[in-house]
Write a protein that holds these residues in place. Sequence first.
Motif, PDB file in Angstrom:
ATOM      1  N   GLN A  81     -24.240  52.920  80.587  1.00 11.90           N
ATOM      2  CA  GLN A  81     -25.099  51.867  80.799  1.00 11.90           C
ATOM      3  C   GLN A  81     -25.921  51.249  79.752  1.00 11.90           C
ATOM      4  N   SER A 124     -29.555  46.217  78.150  1.00 15.25           N
ATOM      5  CA  SER A 124     -29.619  44.643  78.544  1.00 15.25           C
ATOM      6  C   SER A 124     -28.733  44.564  79.829  1.00 15.25           C
ATOM      7  N   GLY A 125     -28.362  45.562  80.496  1.00 15.49           N
ATOM      8  CA  GLY A 125     -27.410  45.103  81.674  1.00 15.49           C
ATOM      9  C   GLY A 125     -26.214  44.488  81.405  1.00 15.49           C
ATOM     10  N   LYS A 126     -25.866  44.343  80.178  1.00 12.54           N
ATOM     11  CA  LYS A 126     -24.576  43.886  80.004  1.00 12.54           C
ATOM     12  C   LYS A 126     -23.469  45.182  80.074  1.00 12.54           C
TER      13      LYS A 126
END
Length: 108
Positions: free
Chosen positions: A32, A35-37
């Motif tokens: 993970q 940034s969530g990217k």
Amino acid sequence: MSLTSLLRGSKTNQKEFQEILREIIPNKKSFQTISGKEAFSKTDYEVLAPYALVKSDNSSIVGIAFDYLARVMLARLVKENRYESYSSITAGGWSDRLIKLLKKTSFY
């Protein structure tokens, strides 16, 4: 035996090594990012240090240089067993020169 030959080899012991790695290395979906990217995405991130080596053989020189730099940086912090950080290095005779240099610069 190089790591590359272990990873690509077809002998029994090389296949066993590859299988051990497959069992313990997490897949990229299990990582993970803050940034969530998507982790390891080639499209979501800007390349800050592009691969610019002309010869692929130069990558081994870069790797060895990084190894030596990391050893020197660690030796600056570690008080005991400093000499062991310079043992078993590829450059052989250069280890003596490296130790002399480090002694002069008070890293040793």
